[in-house]
Structure formats: structure tokens, C-alpha cells
Design a protein around this motif. Sequence first.
Motif, PDB file in Angstrom:
ATOM      1  N   LEU A  95     -11.466   8.153 -12.685  1.00 33.82           N
ATOM      2  CA  LEU A  95     -10.323   7.295 -12.023  1.00 33.82           C
ATOM      3  C   LEU A  95      -9.241   8.147 -11.475  1.00 33.82           C
ATOM      4  N   ILE A  96      -8.926   9.192 -12.370  1.00 28.64           N
ATOM      5  CA  ILE A  96      -7.798  10.107 -11.818  1.00 28.64           C
ATOM      6  C   ILE A  96      -8.135  11.004 -10.559  1.00 28.64           C
ATOM      7  N   LEU A  97      -9.539  11.288 -10.459  1.00 27.82           N
ATOM      8  CA  LEU A  97     -10.230  12.001  -9.371  1.00 27.82           C
ATOM      9  C   LEU A  97      -9.954  10.941  -8.006  1.00 27.82           C
ATOM     10  N   ILE A  98     -10.366   9.820  -8.341  1.00 23.68           N
ATOM     11  CA  ILE A  98     -10.238   8.880  -7.201  1.00 23.68           C
ATOM     12  C   ILE A  98      -8.813   8.778  -6.607  1.00 23.68           C
ATOM     13  N   PHE A  99      -7.923   8.569  -7.740  1.00 23.48           N
ATOM     14  CA  PHE A  99      -6.487   8.282  -7.096  1.00 23.48           C
ATOM     15  C   PHE A  99      -6.167   9.685  -6.441  1.00 23.48           C
ATOM     16  N   ASN A 100      -6.487  10.666  -6.962  1.00 26.23           N
ATOM     17  CA  ASN A 100      -5.946  12.103  -6.237  1.00 26.23           C
ATOM     18  C   ASN A 100      -6.548  12.135  -4.988  1.00 26.23           C
ATOM     19  N   SER A 101      -7.859  11.702  -4.837  1.00 25.55           N
ATOM     20  CA  SER A 101      -8.593  11.796  -3.851  1.00 25.55           C
ATOM     21  C   SER A 101      -7.933  10.816  -2.666  1.00 25.55           C
ATOM     22  N   ILE A 102      -7.809   9.596  -3.073  1.00 23.48           N
ATOM     23  CA  ILE A 102      -7.200   8.642  -1.987  1.00 23.48           C
ATOM     24  C   ILE A 102      -5.489   9.158  -1.498  1.00 23.48           C
ATOM     25  N   TYR A 103      -4.923   9.711  -2.344  1.00 22.51           N
ATOM     26  CA  TYR A 103      -3.552  10.349  -2.229  1.00 22.51           C
ATOM     27  C   TYR A 103      -3.748  11.304  -1.157  1.00 22.51           C
TER      28      TYR A 103
ATOM     29  N   MET B  43       0.885  -0.959  -0.050  1.00 21.27           N
ATOM     30  CA  MET B  43       0.023   0.036   0.022  1.00 21.27           C
ATOM     31  C   MET B  43       0.909   1.352   0.046  1.00 21.27           C
ATOM     32  N   LYS B  44       1.964   1.155   0.773  1.00 20.24           N
ATOM     33  CA  LYS B  44       2.864   2.463   0.751  1.00 20.24           C
ATOM     34  C   LYS B  44       3.345   2.899  -0.644  1.00 20.24           C
ATOM     35  N   PHE B  45       3.801   1.721  -1.359  1.00 20.12           N
ATOM     36  CA  PHE B  45       4.550   1.828  -2.598  1.00 20.12           C
ATOM     37  C   PHE B  45       3.044   2.506  -3.604  1.00 20.12           C
ATOM     38  N   PHE B  46       2.165   2.008  -3.420  1.00 22.00           N
ATOM     39  CA  PHE B  46       1.018   2.546  -4.197  1.00 22.00           C
ATOM     40  C   PHE B  46       0.920   3.967  -3.965  1.00 22.00           C
ATOM     41  N   LEU B  47       0.768   4.361  -2.674  1.00 19.06           N
ATOM     42  CA  LEU B  47       0.667   5.625  -2.106  1.00 19.06           C
ATOM     43  C   LEU B  47       1.583   6.698  -2.456  1.00 19.06           C
ATOM     44  N   LYS B  48       2.879   6.227  -2.534  1.00 18.06           N
ATOM     45  CA  LYS B  48       3.952   6.909  -2.802  1.00 18.06           C
ATOM     46  C   LYS B  48       4.164   7.319  -4.345  1.00 18.06           C
ATOM     47  N   ASN B  49       3.439   6.479  -5.243  1.00 19.93           N
ATOM     48  CA  ASN B  49       3.484   6.506  -6.627  1.00 19.93           C
ATOM     49  C   ASN B  49       2.231   7.049  -7.210  1.00 19.93           C
ATOM     50  N   LEU B  50       1.241   7.474  -6.511  1.00 15.47           N
ATOM     51  CA  LEU B  50       0.041   8.199  -7.170  1.00 15.47           C
ATOM     52  C   LEU B  50       0.214   9.069  -7.847  1.00 15.47           C
ATOM     53  N   ILE B  51       0.923   9.961  -7.394  1.00 12.82           N
ATOM     54  CA  ILE B  51       1.102  11.302  -8.242  1.00 12.82           C
ATOM     55  C   ILE B  51       1.767  10.899  -9.635  1.00 12.82           C
ATOM     56  N   LEU B  52       2.712  10.001  -9.698  1.00 19.28           N
ATOM     57  CA  LEU B  52       3.369   9.489 -10.483  1.00 19.28           C
ATOM     58  C   LEU B  52       2.495   8.778 -11.791  1.00 19.28           C
ATOM     59  N   LEU B  53       1.380   8.072 -10.951  1.00 21.86           N
ATOM     60  CA  LEU B  53       0.387   7.453 -11.769  1.00 21.86           C
ATOM     61  C   LEU B  53      -0.324   8.384 -12.517  1.00 21.86           C
ATOM     62  N   ILE B  54      -0.898   9.445 -11.797  1.00 26.31           N
ATOM     63  CA  ILE B  54      -1.663  10.573 -12.409  1.00 26.31           C
ATOM     64  C   ILE B  54      -0.984  11.204 -13.448  1.00 26.31           C
ATOM     65  N   PHE B  55       0.397  11.604 -13.313  1.00 24.66           N
ATOM     66  CA  PHE B  55       1.081  12.157 -14.007  1.00 24.66           C
ATOM     67  C   PHE B  55       1.140  11.516 -15.484  1.00 24.66           C
ATOM     68  N   THR B  56       1.362   9.952 -15.326  1.00 26.01           N
ATOM     69  CA  THR B  56       1.752   9.310 -16.509  1.00 26.01           C
ATOM     70  C   THR B  56       0.259   9.223 -17.344  1.00 26.01           C
ATOM     71  N   LEU B  57      -0.676   9.041 -16.565  1.00 25.16           N
ATOM     72  CA  LEU B  57      -1.882   8.788 -17.203  1.00 25.16           C
ATOM     73  C   LEU B  57      -2.305  10.061 -17.923  1.00 25.16           C
TER      74      LEU B  57
END
Length: 164
Positions: A145-153, A1-15
Motif C-alpha cells: 500500500l505504501i509502495l502504491i502511495f509513493n509511486s502515485i506521488y 485530488m490535490k489535497f491527497f497528493l499534497k499529503n501523501l508523504i505525510l500519510l506514508i510517514f504516519t503509516l
Amino acid sequence: MKFFLKNLILLIFTLSVMAIIIAITAEFLYDLVPCKMCLKQRHPYYAIILLVLFFYFFKSVKKIILSIFNELAIIYGLFYATWHVGIEQKILAGPASCSGTLSNTNSIQDLKEQITNQSIVSCTDISWTIFSLSAATINSILLLLILIFNSIYILKKFYDPKKI
């Protein structure tokens, strides 16, 4: 979970980068001319890309500001994307410059102005689909999907229920 949280901004950027690359590829390689609503839907992706790069290079600025600006950009894009889907499905009316209709007028000058300000591509036209989903529909899903990721972050990174 920590890896996922740490890379959420990178995922949002990539998308966001992928969405822009796909849109520009469709426009210039496949001659799919975007309507005005399609162009407005690109704005949040540009904003997210610039914000993430800015905050990457200026690490002293608080990440919560990045997350809030990202959230606002995503909501802006989601508004236009869902509005565009509504226009395509003929549920909602589009802006006058995008609908492809002219209003009644008795003045030749007004008619000429309407015609010159008219969009070449109507927002009601669906240029292409994949799995029966229009580009606006896919964009709505991606932005959600990006909104959900950003909100989780935001919740995981900045929310502390013990302080309430």
C-alpha cells in the motif's frame, strides 16, 4: 485530488510511525519476541521516518530524491516481508540463522558455533495472527500500500508526459 497528493508523504510517514509503534508495543508490552526477518522488516519504516524528517528540515533538497529513497526502502522491506510470508507458509527457505535447523557436522566447535548463532525465534513460527493474517502478511500488505502511495506521488508530482 490535490489535497491527497499534497499529503501523501505525510500519510506514508504516519503509516511508518504507526507500524513501528505497533511492532515495538507487541514486542515489549505483549512479549512477542521478533525473529531476524521481523527485525529486518522494520528497516524501511525507520528509513522512511528518518528520510521524511530530514527532508522536512532541509527543504532545499529536491523531493524527488526523498521519493526515490523511500521507494528503494519500501522495495527492500517488501522483499523481506514477502520472503517471510513464504517462509511461514513453508514455500521458501529461510536464512540458516533463522530456520531453526542445524547442519550436519563432525566438529563439536562447529556445532557449538551453530547453536550460539542460532536465532531464539524461528522465522517459520507465526507468533500471532489477526483475521488469519500473520504479522508478516499484514506487513507485506502495508508495504505494498505504501509502495502504491509513493509511486502515485512520484508519478503525479514529477512525471510530465508532455516532455516525452
